[in-house]
Design a protein around this motif. Sequence first.
Motif, short mmCIF file in Angstrom:
data_model
loop_
_atom_site.label_atom_id
_atom_site.label_comp_id
_atom_site.label_asym_id
_atom_site.label_seq_id
_atom_site.Cartn_x
_atom_site.Cartn_y
_atom_site.Cartn_z
N CYS A 44 -47.21 39.51 -47.71
CA CYS A 44 -47.71 40.32 -46.60
C CYS A 44 -47.74 41.80 -46.99
O CYS A 44 -46.77 42.31 -47.55
CB CYS A 44 -46.83 40.16 -45.37
N GLY A 45 -48.81 42.47 -46.66
CA GLY A 45 -48.90 43.91 -46.91
C GLY A 45 -49.35 44.24 -48.31
O GLY A 45 -49.57 45.40 -48.63
N VAL A 46 -49.50 43.25 -49.16
CA VAL A 46 -49.92 43.50 -50.54
C VAL A 46 -51.20 42.73 -50.78
O VAL A 46 -51.37 41.63 -50.27
CB VAL A 46 -48.84 43.05 -51.54
N GLY A 47 -52.07 43.26 -51.55
CA GLY A 47 -53.27 42.50 -51.91
C GLY A 47 -54.51 43.16 -51.41
O GLY A 47 -55.45 43.36 -52.15
N LYS A 48 -54.53 43.53 -50.15
CA LYS A 48 -55.73 44.19 -49.64
C LYS A 48 -55.35 45.62 -49.26
O LYS A 48 -55.36 46.00 -48.10
CB LYS A 48 -56.26 43.45 -48.42
N VAL A 49 -54.94 46.37 -50.25
CA VAL A 49 -54.46 47.73 -50.00
C VAL A 49 -55.64 48.64 -49.68
O VAL A 49 -56.69 48.55 -50.29
CB VAL A 49 -53.69 48.25 -51.22
N ALA A 50 -55.43 49.49 -48.70
CA ALA A 50 -56.51 50.39 -48.29
C ALA A 50 -56.96 51.25 -49.46
O ALA A 50 -56.20 51.55 -50.37
CB ALA A 50 -56.03 51.28 -47.15
N LYS A 51 -58.21 51.67 -49.39
CA LYS A 51 -58.78 52.48 -50.47
C LYS A 51 -57.92 53.73 -50.70
O LYS A 51 -57.44 54.34 -49.75
CB LYS A 51 -60.19 52.89 -50.04
N ASN A 52 -57.75 54.09 -51.92
CA ASN A 52 -56.98 55.27 -52.33
C ASN A 52 -55.48 55.12 -52.13
O ASN A 52 -54.73 56.06 -52.34
CB ASN A 52 -57.43 56.54 -51.57
N HIS A 53 -55.03 53.96 -51.66
CA HIS A 53 -53.59 53.81 -51.49
C HIS A 53 -52.99 53.44 -52.83
O HIS A 53 -53.00 52.29 -53.24
CB HIS A 53 -53.28 52.74 -50.44
N LYS A 54 -52.48 54.45 -53.52
CA LYS A 54 -52.08 54.22 -54.90
C LYS A 54 -50.66 53.70 -55.03
O LYS A 54 -50.24 53.27 -56.08
CB LYS A 54 -52.22 55.53 -55.68
N SER A 55 -49.92 53.76 -53.97
CA SER A 55 -48.51 53.47 -54.11
C SER A 55 -48.16 52.01 -53.92
O SER A 55 -47.07 51.59 -54.21
CB SER A 55 -47.73 54.28 -53.08
N GLY A 56 -49.07 51.22 -53.43
CA GLY A 56 -48.73 49.84 -53.15
C GLY A 56 -47.79 49.71 -51.98
O GLY A 56 -47.20 48.67 -51.75
N ASP A 430 -33.41 52.53 -41.15
CA ASP A 430 -33.99 53.77 -40.59
C ASP A 430 -35.48 53.62 -40.33
O ASP A 430 -36.04 54.31 -39.47
CB ASP A 430 -33.80 54.92 -41.57
N CYS A 431 -36.12 52.77 -41.11
CA CYS A 431 -37.58 52.60 -41.05
C CYS A 431 -37.87 51.13 -41.34
O CYS A 431 -37.07 50.47 -42.01
CB CYS A 431 -38.27 53.42 -42.12
N PRO A 432 -39.02 50.65 -40.88
CA PRO A 432 -39.38 49.27 -41.22
C PRO A 432 -39.47 49.10 -42.73
O PRO A 432 -39.82 50.03 -43.45
CB PRO A 432 -40.75 49.09 -40.56
N GLU A 433 -39.16 47.88 -43.19
CA GLU A 433 -39.21 47.64 -44.64
C GLU A 433 -40.62 47.76 -45.20
O GLU A 433 -40.80 47.96 -46.39
CB GLU A 433 -38.63 46.26 -44.95
N SER A 434 -41.61 47.63 -44.33
CA SER A 434 -42.99 47.73 -44.79
C SER A 434 -43.42 49.18 -45.01
O SER A 434 -44.54 49.44 -45.42
CB SER A 434 -43.92 47.09 -43.76
N PRO A 761 -42.34 40.03 -47.88
CA PRO A 761 -42.02 40.61 -49.20
C PRO A 761 -40.54 40.42 -49.51
O PRO A 761 -39.70 40.41 -48.60
CB PRO A 761 -42.34 42.10 -49.02
N VAL A 762 -40.24 40.28 -50.78
CA VAL A 762 -38.83 40.17 -51.18
C VAL A 762 -38.21 41.55 -51.09
O VAL A 762 -38.76 42.51 -51.64
CB VAL A 762 -38.74 39.64 -52.64
N PRO A 763 -37.09 41.69 -50.37
CA PRO A 763 -36.49 43.03 -50.26
C PRO A 763 -36.10 43.57 -51.62
O PRO A 763 -35.56 42.85 -52.46
CB PRO A 763 -35.23 42.79 -49.40
#
Length: 786
Positions: A44-56, A430-434, A761-763
């Motif tokens: 989840c959250g990986v694979g269809k990364v938005a354009k220019n999103h370089k960090s994964g 503090d923040c979501p893992e995603s 995703p695996v933590p």
Amino acid sequence: MPPFNRQSKLWPLVAFVMTVMAACLLIALIAVSSEETAAPVRTCGVGKVAKNHKSGGVTEDIEPAHPGPFHDLTSRELKSLRLFLESDPEINATKLSDQSLGSKALVESYVSAIDLYVPPKIDVLEHLDLDQPQPPREALVILFRGDKSPPVVEERVCGPLPDVVSCRMLKSDKRRNPVEFSVRPFNMLEFGALIEYLLHGAVEDKLGFLLRDSFGISYANCQNKPCLDFFTSPVATSLLGDIRQRRLWVWAHYPVEFYLLHPVDFALLAVLDEADPATFRVDKVWYAGKLYGSMGELVAGYNSSSIPKIKREMPKGGEGVFSSIHRRGENPSASPQRPPTLVEPDGKRYSLSSRQVHYLGWQFNLRMSSLSGPQLFDVRFRGDRIAYEISLQEIVVTYSAYNPMHQVTDVADSAGYLGMMARSLVPGADCPESSTFISSTVAGQLVKGPVRFPNAWCLFEHTSGLPLRRHMGYRFVHGSFYGGMLDSHLTLRTILVVGNYDYVIDFSFHQNGVMDVRVSSTGFLMVSPFNPVESPYGYRIQEHILGNLHHHLFHFKVDMDVGGSTKNRYSTLDIHKDKALLTTVRSAFDSFFNYLSMMMMMIIIVIIISQLELGGMSKQLLQENKNNERTMAWARHQLVVTTHKEDERTSSSPYAMFDSENPVVDFSQFSDDNDSLVDKDLVFWLSMGLYHVPRTEDLPLTATTGTKLSFSLAPFNYFPECPSMASSDATRMDLINSKEPKEGVMVERYYGKQKDTCALPVPTYESQVKENPDAALESSKFLGLL
Ligand SMILES: [Cu+2]
């Protein structure tokens, strides 16, 4: 029967068994080969990364070779600037390798802080809007000039980066420079000298026996056990009547998690007027609820047993102590399960590059000012600029108490350099893992070279679980239908840890064009030793402590450029029983928006229109123009509107903790010229506040529930309809056949009918921390910067 015959009778059986085995092998082979060729389940959250999103979607840590006008100073820039400061004969900054705490610490030229000096707005707008070249990048440097006579604090603007050629003194009509050395921000050099010369020196010599007798522990000679801890409360110069004086109340605390919840009834008033620590001395002493004129006076009274004495034992620390934050108590869940988590089934819908964020029509630049914390620049929705700057200016906490330490405690937190306090946000806590975690790079006195804090910010898209809009039409006669969508939005978060308190600051961007800024408070209380005379000022919340009533105040700057225009008007909509009157506010004096009296008013920024909604009202209760109040003049009104001026960049300064005798930045002067506000470049100065009456449930930590303060920027007659109507997040339902309702209902999900699955995703946080423990907690390196 001949053997042949027997064998011939066995053949069909053997053949059958062989066939079955072959079939089984074939099935197994097919199964194995299909396992090898089947597509693995997507994370989840990986694979269809938005354009220019370089960090994964994990960390954003790329420093551009050519940073834009708002980008924080890069490591390269900080390093070359540092070399310039050390080699320039006029500045002669102490070399990093020579730095030491203690005796030499304060009598040399020290680089206290470095921050980006954002170019003038007019130059930046010409660059952004008129394609002019980018203005040169410059840095603001705060220097402690202990080497000068008298010692001073200098503010210099150095540039151009990265190859600096000069550092000019900052000139401004609204703040003096240089600044008195006595009002400099806190720093570890001073604390080191304080420990060496006073706590381990004069105090241990004269009062060590008394402290051990009374509390079982002292500041020094603790025989391999922890010694007394200390916390400081500044005494503002307005209380001293002399801006050249520097006084700190130094309170004693037991070294138990968390030390501020274990004050002992002892404090000393340290005199730190001179730069040379050899001149530091103790003035007054507080012991067992009484004030003494000197250490000698206390010792004499103690030895003759003519004064009240205390006898306390050091509390047992560990997991069982009330102030620890280990889990305890009966778990309401018989069998622990993981809490809900966020998934982004189709990847991230936002992108981040060179500190610029794009998200469903929104665009903004983020930066962390070392001095004053989080800042956004050039905030746009659907291509139109809404605000040029939205930034935190100051955090103040004012306390009330009987004891003199708390009585004078009016903490202006930028003395701790707010932006350097944003570090190490924890995924899944503090923040979501995603989240995408964003670093900050800062430089200070005590570290060799720039320091990178990997998780200074987090950026995540989430839903509050609340519908952004919805309606269900039940009745046949009006048509049965449904339309609605969840309020999925993007949040940029940072958390500033200022001593005991943790301030969570969120900037949220909704799909209907509304933006929220929210502050939530958590962390430990600052308390007093319990004494019945303290009862008017708070409640006893544990055997030895009283939680003092205090007031949290926050100040923000919002430079509105609605529709990209620097010609705006500010109007109020005065709501009466039968009408609403729109009034254009013509001058700065008229813009003062005061607490409680105008609750029913809306604030509207006209030309192309936007609305400002204010939350978190609380009136500043300090007497105007008296004592520390002068340094936080911004808190007199909930809103003040001025015209944009480069000389009025910030409403406070790192000197505000001490400088109330003559504030370096006096916000009340910002409106002195009573500027016309009609068709001008308007800046909105917003204050929010919260009274905090501590209660036992604030132990061990104050929770964020009920402590949230916020303001919103919303379009107001700007769009012909709600911008979220374009969102594919929405759901629509209709009858398949309105004439034959019994035929059923059709559900339309505008994002399409996707039935694929993805795996959580695996933590990775635990392995990241294993690799670099200092990224989370200081464990092998001292990263103190002040
Ligand atoms: Cu509080």
